[in-house]
Design an enzyme around this catalytic site. Sequence first.
Site, PDB file in Angstrom:
ATOM      1  N   ALA A 298       0.828  -1.212   0.000  1.00 28.57           N
ATOM      2  CA  ALA A 298       0.000   0.000   0.000  1.00 28.57           C
ATOM      3  C   ALA A 298       0.856   1.254   0.000  1.00 28.57           C
ATOM      4  O   ALA A 298       0.456   2.294  -0.523  1.00 28.57           O
ATOM      5  CB  ALA A 298      -0.912  -0.006   1.216  1.00 28.57           C
ATOM      6  N   ASP A 344      17.620  29.882 -32.169  1.00 26.45           N
ATOM      7  CA  ASP A 344      18.080  30.479 -33.415  1.00 26.45           C
ATOM      8  C   ASP A 344      17.246  31.723 -33.677  1.00 26.45           C
ATOM      9  O   ASP A 344      16.169  31.905 -33.097  1.00 26.45           O
ATOM     10  CB  ASP A 344      17.917  29.468 -34.552  1.00 26.45           C
ATOM     11  CG  ASP A 344      18.597  29.919 -35.836  1.00 26.45           C
ATOM     12  OD1 ASP A 344      19.436  30.825 -35.771  1.00 26.45           O
ATOM     13  OD2 ASP A 344      18.268  29.369 -36.899  1.00 26.45           O
ATOM     14  N   ASP A 665      22.848  22.165 -36.084  1.00 23.72           N
ATOM     15  CA  ASP A 665      22.186  22.249 -34.776  1.00 23.72           C
ATOM     16  C   ASP A 665      22.037  20.890 -34.099  1.00 23.72           C
ATOM     17  O   ASP A 665      21.746  20.819 -32.904  1.00 23.72           O
ATOM     18  CB  ASP A 665      20.784  22.867 -34.930  1.00 23.72           C
ATOM     19  CG  ASP A 665      20.834  24.300 -35.423  1.00 23.72           C
ATOM     20  OD1 ASP A 665      21.729  25.039 -34.984  1.00 23.72           O
ATOM     21  OD2 ASP A 665      19.989  24.673 -36.248  1.00 23.72           O
ATOM     22  N   ASN A 727      -1.837   7.112   1.309  1.00 23.78           N
ATOM     23  CA  ASN A 727      -1.078   5.970   1.813  1.00 23.78           C
ATOM     24  C   ASN A 727      -0.493   6.260   3.192  1.00 23.78           C
ATOM     25  O   ASN A 727      -0.473   5.386   4.076  1.00 23.78           O
ATOM     26  CB  ASN A 727       0.042   5.613   0.841  1.00 23.78           C
ATOM     27  CG  ASN A 727      -0.490   5.059  -0.473  1.00 23.78           C
ATOM     28  OD1 ASN A 727      -1.696   4.841  -0.615  1.00 23.78           O
ATOM     29  ND2 ASN A 727       0.388   4.851  -1.430  1.00 23.78           N
ATOM     30  N   THR A 758      -9.384   4.038  -4.472  1.00 23.87           N
ATOM     31  CA  THR A 758      -8.982   5.448  -4.331  1.00 23.87           C
ATOM     32  C   THR A 758      -7.736   5.809  -5.124  1.00 23.87           C
ATOM     33  O   THR A 758      -7.556   6.967  -5.496  1.00 23.87           O
ATOM     34  CB  THR A 758      -8.743   5.801  -2.854  1.00 23.87           C
ATOM     35  OG1 THR A 758      -7.618   5.062  -2.361  1.00 23.87           O
ATOM     36  CG2 THR A 758      -9.968   5.494  -2.019  1.00 23.87           C
ATOM     37  N   ASP A 759      -6.841   4.830  -5.373  1.00 29.13           N
ATOM     38  CA  ASP A 759      -5.571   5.153  -6.038  1.00 29.13           C
ATOM     39  C   ASP A 759      -5.626   4.985  -7.552  1.00 29.13           C
ATOM     40  O   ASP A 759      -4.660   5.323  -8.234  1.00 29.13           O
ATOM     41  CB  ASP A 759      -4.448   4.248  -5.507  1.00 29.13           C
ATOM     42  CG  ASP A 759      -4.022   4.652  -4.107  1.00 29.13           C
ATOM     43  OD1 ASP A 759      -4.682   5.534  -3.537  1.00 29.13           O
ATOM     44  OD2 ASP A 759      -3.050   4.072  -3.597  1.00 29.13           O
TER      45      ASP A 759
END
Length: 929
Positions: A298, A344, A665, A727, A758-759
């Site tokens: 977790a 440039d 370049d 967490n 929730t995550d």
Amino acid sequence: MNRAVGDRTATAPPNGVSWHAFPTAEVLVRAGTRNTREGLTRSEAASRLAIHGPNELAAAAGRSIAALLAAQFTSLIVWLLLAAAVVSAFLGEWIDAAVIGAIVVLNAIIGAYQEYSAEQAIAALRKMTAPLAKVARDGGVCVIPASEVVPGDVLALEAGDLVAADARVVEAALLSCVEKSLTGESEPSEKIADAVLPEQTPLADRLNMVYTGTAVATGTARAVVIATGMRTEMGQIAALVASAASGEQTPLQARLARVGRILVLVSLGIVAVLFAVGLARGEPVLGLFLTAVSLAVAAVPEGLPAVVTVALALGVLRMARRRALIRRLPAVETLGSTSVICTDKTGTLTVGQMTVRVIVIPVEDDLQTLDVAGEGYDPIGGVSIQGRDPGEGERTSLLRMARNLVGVTNASISNKDGQFEAVGDPTEAAMLVAGIKAGLTREDFVARCPRIAEIPFDSDRKRSAGVFQHGGLAEALVNGSPEALLSLCTHIATAPAGERPMTDADREAILSSNSLVASRALRVLACAARRLSDSETREAIARPTPESVERDLTFIGLVGMFDPPRAEAREAMSRCRSAGVRVVMITGDHPKTAMAIARDLSIAGDGDTTVSGAELEAMDDASLARRVESVAVYARVAAADKLRIVRAWQARGAVVAMTGDGVNDAPALKGADVGVAMGRGGTEVAKQASDMVVTDDNFASIVAAVEEGRGVYDNIRKTMQYLLGGNAAELLFMAACLASGLPMPLLPVQILWINLVTDGLPALFLAAEPVEGEVMRRRPRPRTATIMDRAFLTTMGLTALLTGGVAMGVYVYSLRVSDEITARTHAFAVLVFAELLRSFSCRSETIPIWRMNWRTNILLALVVAVSFALQIWSHHSPTLASIMKTTVLSWKECLAGVAVACFPVAVLELVKPFRARHSLVRVATVKER
């Protein structure tokens, strides 16, 4: 340092002297070439090919797909996620294990593909070399593969050819080459065989040299090859491209690596401490082990890589709408960290199209200066004098001037989908457009006055001429440099009288006007004319010569032109200053022209200086690092110089974005933290070496990409705050209960459910939050800054205290009034409700919920609503309740849980005004600087 081309061949002159410093006769001797007509013999060519090798760029040793994939699994957080997947599978959470594994594999595939694409820059360079070449061999000209060209070969060049090797021009007729991809110069470079140049002459000024991969624009020439393959200027750039990547992590990668290390330590600490405490309390070993490992899982936000990828991908989409195409995902966030933009001038800060801005014409006994409106090659515009339309006399002189502008040119203007482009010489195209704005088209002029003879421009005369049939007579029109043309003028045009002899006062007035126009960083050309007699007309038709046509001229006027700044560049510069981003101009143009544009755009201030390529070459890296912060403009620089400038800024701790369009370049584009190539005018080499391609070649689009990059970083930070804050709240709640001797408050399956509900989706949609309006009023983040800074940790700690404290309070209260299972159910529900509600607060660190526009992230609200429904359903479904080991909650209990869960969000919202005040202080600090 740039070494001379000649120093890199077996036939190089001694003592480090460059080939361009020798007369042509000595070049032939030193190159071992008999003469330009015979060239080498086939046996000599074969011998030299064996010594020098084929005229090819070395192919970089690319990594296999398997190696690229393996390299994606070296990150600490990736290993932590893999461990989390194994533990989830061990606990029977196969869905979680599959999701985590899929995330890791998908990120590995994307990363490997991006690295494979980035390694194609040298392959693109190889494609730019000429496939065939015309050389003198055994007394005749033959066509051979470009790979067989050797030092000492004599190239036979004509218009349209690609140059097969670096060579010293020994014969030339009106030769000019397009070298923009190598030097940055937008106009063809004229070549002079007889020129003998100083040894330290910059590459762009070597009038007697031609280079691999450049194109012949006009004329013919013979040139002796002095370098092939990797010893050419193009080869040197290829070597720089191969070595330019520093191997350092992007700022985002470095920050996530630090987060990964912290999470590993936290996870191991949690497992050790909780396991020890549980053992001391006599908890069952198996149950204790499962709980401790579940908490460790977790603690790891397994959705973080997916969230980061989604945030970056959404940033890519938003940037694409603002004309910035991202080639590497991490570049999105790195743009937000940018503190220095090396850009440039031509086509990026300016429109990339020569434009006549001023016309000076004689009217009666005075010179009048007229302003020309419009931009680029678009013929829409007009001519005015002090804000008014020209009068009758001024109009007469202006139309006479327009004859020179539209007549003495071989350029034309094309309209492609509303975009006007020059076909031919840019200077002639600019004069043609100015003539149209003055009221005369070339079609109308040629219909009345057809051209019967032409004398092309050459660098010795510094002028060009055309002879036109005008009624029964012919008229010569001549354009050229004021100094070269004025010496041939004996008369000056007047309106409406016609013309009169030129006096010394007239010459002084013209020279004064020339100096005044030139002081505005405008390129000045003069126009003149002469009526020809019948015999002169016949001679001009039969054999036109400068001596017979360009004499006793009548002065017509002056034109001043330049490549104007883009209208939106000034606003973009203002936004950069507000954002604390330093802009540095690196260009192939002359120092005075570059500095004038820099001051006009407020890139350079009173204390800023200009450094030329020659001055830069004389500096060592330490000297450059000391001076780099005071230099606003670098002019006439080579490829290695650009990379040195980027690295000097990086040594000062800056996050550098480098823009470019040419082959020269490419090394700096690859060596910079973010390489930005131009989509319209950029070479394929530059695009392959870049991290981002700007489709409209506009500096304002780069600034918009920086804004989006800052928004992406904010979203990643907000999402991490949401994930880690939740967490931390779980961990604090569990630790407090164990330390207090309370029963285990959450079971392993409940911990994993909290992570899942929730995550997951709420975090993904937080990553889709629109950019906040004040992001471009903050200072750039330092390269060493961490996502988890003091403010982040303070907020995370406060969140953990509030959410964990509320869950603890509910748990303790429920234990007193009900059984352990019911108390665990109440705490479980409150934790989920509090986390889902907090997602709304996490949308901004400073803006309160009631001031947010809900419609800008309606999907987050829908996801939270669905997650609420799932959580409530889990408490009303006996089946889910048995799986979760919870009791069934009444609607009254659910509403009470939601009400209690609002407390942490309310406190966090009350803290925001203090955070907003701190943000305003930072904005004020940026403005003061």
